[in-house]
Design a protein around this motif. Structure first.
Motif, PDB file in Angstrom:
ATOM      1  N   LEU A   1      52.747  26.679  96.608  1.00 16.00           N
ATOM      2  CA  LEU A   1      53.306  27.028  95.201  1.00 16.00           C
ATOM      3  C   LEU A   1      54.639  27.609  95.448  1.00 16.00           C
ATOM      4  O   LEU A   1      54.711  28.611  96.321  1.00 16.00           O
ATOM      5  N   ASN A   2      55.762  26.940  94.879  1.00 15.84           N
ATOM      6  CA  ASN A   2      57.056  27.791  94.679  1.00 15.84           C
ATOM      7  C   ASN A   2      57.180  28.744  93.748  1.00 15.84           C
ATOM      8  O   ASN A   2      57.220  28.344  92.500  1.00 15.84           O
ATOM      9  N   LEU A   3      56.942  30.027  94.216  1.00 19.97           N
ATOM     10  CA  LEU A   3      57.156  31.252  92.992  1.00 19.97           C
ATOM     11  C   LEU A   3      58.559  31.538  92.995  1.00 19.97           C
ATOM     12  O   LEU A   3      58.887  32.241  94.077  1.00 19.97           O
ATOM     13  N   THR A   4      59.100  31.639  91.823  1.00 20.95           N
ATOM     14  CA  THR A   4      60.444  32.198  91.609  1.00 20.95           C
ATOM     15  C   THR A   4      60.469  33.455  90.746  1.00 20.95           C
ATOM     16  O   THR A   4      59.722  33.214  89.577  1.00 20.95           O
ATOM     17  N   VAL A   5      60.883  34.464  91.083  1.00 19.13           N
ATOM     18  CA  VAL A   5      60.808  35.632  90.255  1.00 19.13           C
ATOM     19  C   VAL A   5      61.937  36.104  89.823  1.00 19.13           C
ATOM     20  O   VAL A   5      63.021  36.390  90.707  1.00 19.13           O
ATOM     21  N   ALA A   6      62.221  36.058  88.596  1.00 18.74           N
ATOM     22  CA  ALA A   6      63.699  36.275  88.095  1.00 18.74           C
ATOM     23  C   ALA A   6      63.824  37.914  87.875  1.00 18.74           C
ATOM     24  O   ALA A   6      62.809  38.621  87.088  1.00 18.74           O
ATOM     25  N   LEU A   7      64.481  38.731  88.533  1.00 14.76           N
ATOM     26  CA  LEU A   7      64.530  40.134  88.388  1.00 14.76           C
ATOM     27  C   LEU A   7      66.243  40.457  88.088  1.00 14.76           C
ATOM     28  O   LEU A   7      66.885  39.885  89.006  1.00 14.76           O
ATOM     29  N   SER A   8      66.238  41.400  87.457  1.00 15.74           N
ATOM     30  CA  SER A   8      67.828  41.803  86.790  1.00 15.74           C
ATOM     31  C   SER A   8      68.360  40.511  86.622  1.00 15.74           C
ATOM     32  O   SER A   8      69.652  40.252  87.154  1.00 15.74           O
ATOM     33  N   TYR A   9      67.660  39.386  85.896  1.00 12.50           N
ATOM     34  CA  TYR A   9      68.257  38.164  85.739  1.00 12.50           C
ATOM     35  C   TYR A   9      68.622  37.892  84.433  1.00 12.50           C
ATOM     36  O   TYR A   9      68.078  38.489  83.321  1.00 12.50           O
TER      37      TYR A   9
END
Ligand code: IPE
Ligand code: IPE
Ligand code: MG
Length: 252
Positions: A141-149
């Motif tokens: 699984l490709n997990l992308t976490v948007a932080l300070s995005y």
């Protein structure tokens, strides 16, 4: 309908169902504060419970056959919240990075972060980079976490980088197109989301993936993020499967 025709129709429907699993699901995880307020708890209790929902959702995505999952954890505008809440949220992030990454890696999850990480303390920046490095070989699984995005800042940064490349003679402005521009975004190499879910009943994008979600199917759920379960995830996938995606073309 004869039995065999019916069997074929059922098989075809099952095939369509399988084909209709979105490759990429993006989620605006909203409603932690309201979840806590409804229980007379401090907001941090909602954020903590929200982190548990993240874990459940990653497992659900793997089970349901989704390849890409992108989650909005903290927006560039969320820095405007009271200092105490920002402190609690960055503390929770620090804890999450120290305790969850090994397990994600063991489950075959590759993690990436998008957003302006320069605004976080140095130790968090180091842990973000380590998590990306440690899981870079994973494929499940490709997990992308948007932080300070924030999507607008992302688009401006891409425009700036493209203009700089043009000024340096590395590209001619006339050759620029959608695909080239997308290559300058923080999501370069990641397919566009097929399905975008927002919890908490709010129906807005709040500066999330404005470019990438151009043709995403939007599903708004009346559940606060800490209560989000695999059943909600499956319901959103079922709703997606019922949608007819047209991309501007004339329906058959
Ligand atoms: C989402 O929950 C988490 C973050 C934005 C960090 P909220 O904190 O926005 O919760 P509500 O919307 O106030 O209920
Ligand atoms: C969007 O939620 C950001 C995240 C879920 C991380 P917000 O709660 O910040 O959005 P608004 O303020 O309701 O638009
Ligand atoms: Mg909110």
């Amino acid at each position: 309908m004869s039995v065999s025709t019916k069997a074929r129709a059922t098989a075809a429907a099952a095939g369509e169902q399988r084909a209709a699993v979105p490759d990429h699901v993006a989620i605006i995880m909203d409603g932690n504060g309201r979840w806590a307020a409804a229980r007379h708890l401090p907001r941090i209790a909602g954020h903590r419970e929200g982190a548990r929902a993240v874990r459940r959702t990653i497992e659900a995505a793997i089970r349901q056959g989704v390849s890409w999952l992108t989650i909005y954890a903290f927006s560039s505008e969320n820095w405007r919240r009271p200092a105490g809440e920002v402190f609690d949220l960055t503390g929770l992030l620090r804890h999450y990075l120290q305790t969850e990454i090994a397990e994600l890696g063991a489950n075959g999850v590759r993690i990436r972060f998008i957003g302006d990480r320069s605004r976080f303390d140095g130790d968090i920046q180091r842990d973000l980079a380590n998590a990306e490095r440690a899981t870079a070989g994973n494929l499940r699984l490709n997990l992308t976490v948007a932080l300070s995005y924030g999507a607008r800042a992302e688009i401006v940064a891409a425009a700036r980088a493209m203009a700089a490349a043009a000024a340096a003679g590395a590209l001619h402005p006339d050759t620029a197109d959608d695909a080239m521009f997308a290559g300058f975004l923080s999501t370069a190499g990641i397919p566009d989301p097929d399905l975008l879910i927002r919890t908490s009943g709010e129906q807005r994008l709040s500066n999330f993936l404005l470019w990438q979600a151009a043709y995403a199917e939007l599903v708004f759920l009346d559940v606060m993020w800490p209560d989000f379960s695999e059943a909600h995830f499956a319901a959103a996938l079922a709703e997606y499967a019922r949608r007819e995606r047209r991309f501007g073309a004339r329906p058959e």
